[in-house]
Write a protein that holds these residues in place. Sequence first.
Motif, mmCIF file in Angstrom:
data_model
loop_
_atom_site.group_PDB
_atom_site.id
_atom_site.type_symbol
_atom_site.label_atom_id
_atom_site.label_comp_id
_atom_site.label_asym_id
_atom_site.label_seq_id
_atom_site.Cartn_x
_atom_site.Cartn_y
_atom_site.Cartn_z
ATOM 1 N N ARG A 78 -12.124 -3.801 -5.951
ATOM 2 C CA ARG A 78 -11.062 -2.785 -5.955
ATOM 3 C C ARG A 78 -9.746 -3.335 -6.501
ATOM 4 O O ARG A 78 -9.050 -2.672 -7.282
ATOM 5 C CB ARG A 78 -10.838 -2.265 -4.536
ATOM 6 C CG ARG A 78 -9.780 -1.158 -4.435
ATOM 7 C CD ARG A 78 -9.263 -1.042 -3.025
ATOM 8 N NE ARG A 78 -8.595 -2.273 -2.611
ATOM 9 C CZ ARG A 78 -8.430 -2.624 -1.329
ATOM 10 N NH1 ARG A 78 -8.899 -1.870 -0.354
ATOM 11 N NH2 ARG A 78 -7.796 -3.752 -1.037
ATOM 12 N N ASP A 79 -9.413 -4.587 -6.109
ATOM 13 C CA ASP A 79 -8.150 -5.188 -6.527
ATOM 14 C C ASP A 79 -8.264 -5.936 -7.850
ATOM 15 O O ASP A 79 -7.309 -6.590 -8.294
ATOM 16 C CB ASP A 79 -7.644 -6.147 -5.436
ATOM 17 C CG ASP A 79 -7.283 -5.407 -4.151
ATOM 18 O OD1 ASP A 79 -7.131 -4.172 -4.202
ATOM 19 O OD2 ASP A 79 -7.165 -6.070 -3.101
ATOM 20 N N THR A 109 -11.647 -4.110 7.270
ATOM 21 C CA THR A 109 -12.269 -3.047 6.488
ATOM 22 C C THR A 109 -11.721 -3.106 5.067
ATOM 23 O O THR A 109 -10.736 -3.794 4.791
ATOM 24 C CB THR A 109 -11.950 -1.667 7.092
ATOM 25 O OG1 THR A 109 -10.525 -1.456 7.043
ATOM 26 C CG2 THR A 109 -12.410 -1.598 8.543
ATOM 27 N N VAL A 110 -12.355 -2.353 4.176
ATOM 28 C CA VAL A 110 -11.890 -2.338 2.796
ATOM 29 C C VAL A 110 -10.455 -1.837 2.729
ATOM 30 O O VAL A 110 -9.610 -2.400 2.028
ATOM 31 C CB VAL A 110 -12.814 -1.456 1.924
ATOM 32 C CG1 VAL A 110 -12.255 -1.339 0.503
ATOM 33 C CG2 VAL A 110 -14.214 -2.043 1.889
ATOM 34 N N ASP A 111 -10.153 -0.778 3.479
ATOM 35 C CA ASP A 111 -8.792 -0.245 3.477
ATOM 36 C C ASP A 111 -7.813 -1.150 4.215
ATOM 37 O O ASP A 111 -6.602 -1.101 3.959
ATOM 38 C CB ASP A 111 -8.769 1.143 4.112
ATOM 39 C CG ASP A 111 -9.477 2.185 3.259
ATOM 40 O OD1 ASP A 111 -9.567 1.969 2.028
ATOM 41 O OD2 ASP A 111 -9.939 3.194 3.813
ATOM 42 N N GLY A 112 -8.329 -1.971 5.111
ATOM 43 C CA GLY A 112 -7.452 -2.813 5.911
ATOM 44 C C GLY A 112 -7.177 -4.171 5.322
ATOM 45 O O GLY A 112 -6.437 -4.975 5.910
ATOM 46 N N THR A 147 -2.208 -8.434 -5.101
ATOM 47 C CA THR A 147 -1.715 -7.056 -5.038
ATOM 48 C C THR A 147 -0.228 -6.954 -4.710
ATOM 49 O O THR A 147 0.296 -5.842 -4.570
ATOM 50 C CB THR A 147 -2.495 -6.253 -3.977
ATOM 51 O OG1 THR A 147 -2.334 -6.894 -2.693
ATOM 52 C CG2 THR A 147 -3.965 -6.167 -4.329
ATOM 53 N N VAL A 152 -13.385 -5.408 -1.677
ATOM 54 C CA VAL A 152 -11.941 -5.617 -1.826
ATOM 55 C C VAL A 152 -11.654 -6.327 -3.146
ATOM 56 O O VAL A 152 -10.714 -5.974 -3.873
ATOM 57 C CB VAL A 152 -11.388 -6.438 -0.641
ATOM 58 C CG1 VAL A 152 -9.933 -6.830 -0.884
ATOM 59 C CG2 VAL A 152 -11.503 -5.637 0.652
ATOM 60 N N ARG A 156 -6.485 -6.714 1.611
ATOM 61 C CA ARG A 156 -6.003 -6.760 0.236
ATOM 62 C C ARG A 156 -6.008 -8.207 -0.236
ATOM 63 O O ARG A 156 -6.092 -9.117 0.578
ATOM 64 C CB ARG A 156 -4.571 -6.201 0.147
ATOM 65 C CG ARG A 156 -3.599 -6.989 1.028
ATOM 66 C CD ARG A 156 -2.293 -6.253 1.215
ATOM 67 N NE ARG A 156 -1.457 -6.965 2.201
ATOM 68 C CZ ARG A 156 -0.313 -6.475 2.678
ATOM 69 N NH1 ARG A 156 0.128 -5.278 2.284
ATOM 70 N NH2 ARG A 156 0.401 -7.170 3.550
ATOM 71 N N VAL A 196 -3.718 -5.925 5.912
ATOM 72 C CA VAL A 196 -2.567 -5.046 5.710
ATOM 73 C C VAL A 196 -1.762 -4.960 7.007
ATOM 74 O O VAL A 196 -0.534 -5.077 7.012
ATOM 75 C CB VAL A 196 -3.023 -3.647 5.265
ATOM 76 C CG1 VAL A 196 -1.820 -2.701 5.147
ATOM 77 C CG2 VAL A 196 -3.775 -3.736 3.937
#
Length: 228
Positions: A184-185, A220-223, A190, A181, A225, A210
Amino acid sequence: MRTYDLSQLGDAVVVRHLDAVVATHRASTAELLAYIAEADSRRLYAPAGYPSMFAYCVGHLRCSEDAASKRIHAARAARQFPAIFPAVADGRLHLSAVCLLAPHLTPANADELIAAAFHKTKADVRSNDAADVIDRALDALVTKLEKRKCAATTRPRSRAARVPDTSHNPRHVPAEVRRAVWERDSGRCTFVSDSGHRCDSRTLLELDHVDPVARGGQATVDGLRLRC
């Protein structure tokens, strides 16, 4: 009766006594801050007929307006962050530096900022945007926060050497996810405003779900930020 005519003293004596007087003055200043902070906290100016600590310092203690303001400001900062007291007492920190640092001090960064200002002049501590000393201290703090909160590292362990990072706590975030994370950020908040401006903050970042965990959000990575 004390005399202030020192013309009869030798050079070495003047220098030695000057150093001693300055050391005593610094210790007395730290003690004065402690008493001002305590009197201010207890509102002891009110029974004396003064509406504020500032009015008490000017009217009763006979301080100048500038001296009263600076000492009250420094005293309040030192009461909140006690490391200031010994730093003032032994000359590592002067009152002007304390007053410049005070608006920036938090429990998370106080130690770094105070230490970074040791033996700095007022000009060294102050700048138009943000003090260089604050920037340097925050850089060090960010590094610590990256390691603690986001598992950031330039030398991650090999997969074979890693201890499985597992937990039944739904709020637990595995180290690999934290690192992913962060990367990615780009180590930056963000948050994006309605006008499309992304927050520039790279300090005091937190991992934010999120979707709230209570509503099924997952670590998770998608979950996740970064948010300041």
